[in-house]
Design an enzyme around this catalytic site. Structure first.
Site, PDB file in Angstrom:
ATOM      1  N   THR A  87     -15.383 -10.100   2.574  1.00 50.29           N
ATOM      2  CA  THR A  87     -14.018  -9.677   2.582  1.00 50.29           C
ATOM      3  C   THR A  87     -12.940 -11.159   2.445  1.00 50.29           C
ATOM      4  O   THR A  87     -13.146 -11.959   3.382  1.00 50.29           O
ATOM      5  CB  THR A  87     -13.653  -9.012   3.831  1.00 50.29           C
ATOM      6  OG1 THR A  87     -14.573  -8.132   3.955  1.00 50.29           O
ATOM      7  CG2 THR A  87     -12.174  -8.663   3.863  1.00 50.29           C
ATOM      8  N   LYS A 162     -10.146  -2.564   0.037  1.00 52.11           N
ATOM      9  CA  LYS A 162     -10.791  -2.841   1.359  1.00 52.11           C
ATOM     10  C   LYS A 162      -9.834  -3.121   2.322  1.00 52.11           C
ATOM     11  O   LYS A 162      -9.695  -2.758   3.313  1.00 52.11           O
ATOM     12  CB  LYS A 162     -11.789  -4.040   1.313  1.00 52.11           C
ATOM     13  CG  LYS A 162     -11.889  -4.793   2.427  1.00 52.11           C
ATOM     14  CD  LYS A 162     -13.150  -4.360   3.019  1.00 52.11           C
ATOM     15  CE  LYS A 162     -13.250  -4.767   4.635  1.00 52.11           C
ATOM     16  NZ  LYS A 162     -14.373  -4.213   5.075  1.00 52.11           N
ATOM     17  N   LYS A 237      -8.466 -10.590  11.011  1.00 51.82           N
ATOM     18  CA  LYS A 237      -8.704 -11.302   9.738  1.00 51.82           C
ATOM     19  C   LYS A 237      -8.332 -10.466   8.511  1.00 51.82           C
ATOM     20  O   LYS A 237      -7.625 -10.611   7.629  1.00 51.82           O
ATOM     21  CB  LYS A 237     -10.238 -11.693   9.475  1.00 51.82           C
ATOM     22  CG  LYS A 237     -10.664 -11.887   8.063  1.00 51.82           C
ATOM     23  CD  LYS A 237     -11.823 -12.211   7.852  1.00 51.82           C
ATOM     24  CE  LYS A 237     -12.040 -12.464   6.234  1.00 51.82           C
ATOM     25  NZ  LYS A 237     -13.499 -12.497   6.133  1.00 51.82           N
TER      26      LYS A 237
END
Ligand code: NAD
Length: 290
Positions: A87, A162, A237
């Site tokens: 990611t 995402k 994050k």
């Protein structure tokens, strides 16, 4: 296929293992010297990619991905495909894909949802961005490591999907937790709250599948002292990546920003580090309005 796998941590380790179990020839490298059953360990990132048909990376962030890309792209064979499952920020995903394409390689960004359990059990969901040919090459491998993959569009589209998904998740988890904390103070039984909301218009994955209230709904980290699951710092994050992307695309995301600020407060100034992201419920329970 001959596969190079770089980044054999909590996620990458079991993913590489599953590819080896399925009969692929996997060479793996991790700076921490991790060894994975069935995977041939090599001493450098370059050694992992020489002669590989597909190279998969599963790394902590965009800066590390860019550094690894600089090391391996010149060593990869023409026509090979670079699949990044980390990611990372959309800009890094696009830059690495451009660099790979310029070197005659296919490239897709294919971040995952499903966590360590999904990586171990081969039930991840992949959201992919990049060329159709590169996706077609990677698809059989994604099928081994996961149960579903969606080709979302051009380079960066996987990362975009995402972070948009996880921005919704962070916001709905906070909403669900603050509603439970309010319900408590109004004297509403948590089970009754779940029974109503999980079948009414307030339902969501956070409520129905991952209920933050212990003893209510399906088994979740709340029933295990809020041990992750999906750690609050990983949610932070992803929320930060969403706000970085919103900044560069000039998109208004006031709730995404508020969720980012709340998780930053929880992880960095309170006791949220190492807790599941649903531990926002006990956090709110302790607070009053002031
Ligand atoms: P991790 O820290 O367990 O693994 C990362 C690995 O990369 C480590 O083993 C580290 O030693 C290695 N590494 C770092 N720099 C390297 C380099 N230059 N060359 C080779 N190896 C290097 O992290 P993780 O939980 O496996 O997560 C990996 C990625 O997956 C992250 O981008 C994370 O956001 C994403 N992700 C994690 C989860 C989860 O639940 N853990 C879920 C979805 C997505």
């Amino acid at each position: 296929m001959k596969i190079g796998f770089i980044g054999l941590g909590n996620m990458g380790g079991p993913m590489a293992h599953n590819l080896a179990v399925a009969g692929h020839d996997v060479s793996g490298f991790d700076t921490a010297g991790v060894k994975i059953d069935g995977v041939t360990s090599v001493d450098t990132a370059q050694a992992a990619v020489v002669g590989a048909d597909v190279v998969i990376t599963m790394l902590p962030n965009g800066a590390i991905l860019r550094a690894v890309a600089d090391q391996i792209i010149p060593e990869m064979k023409t026509g090979a495909v670079f699949v990044d499952c980390s990611t990372v920020d959309v800009d890094s995903a696009r830059a690495v894909a451009e660099q790979a394409n310029a070197a005659g390689l296919g490239a897709i960004d294919a971040p995952v949802s499903g966590g360590i359990g999904g990586a171990t059990n081969g039930t991840l969901t992949f959201m992919a961005g990049g060329g159709a040919d590169a996706f077609a090459t990677a698809a059989p491998l994604l099928e081994i490591m996961g149960q579903k993959s969606v080709h979302c569009g051009e380079s960066g589209a996987g990362q975009a999907a995402k972070i948009c998904n996880n921005m919704i998740l962070g916001i709905t988890m906070i909403g669900t937790c603050e509603a439970f904390a309010l319900a408590d103070k109004l004297g509403l039984d948590r089970q009754k709250m779940f029974d109503v909301v999980s079948t009414s218009s307030g339902y969501s994955w956070s409520m129905n599948a991952y209920c933050p209230a212990p003893g209510v709904g399906p088994d979740s980290p709340a029933d295990n002292d809020y041990k992750p699951g999906f750690a609050a710092e990983l949610m932070l994050k992803d929320l930060r990546l969403s706000q970085q992307a919103a900044e560069s695309a000039d998109a208004a995301t006031p709730l995404g920003q508020a969720a980012t600020d709340l998780y930053a407060q929880f992880v960095e100034n309170e006791d949220g580090l190492g807790m599941d992201f649903s531990a926002m419920l006990p956090r709110f329970s302790k607070l009053g309005r002031g």
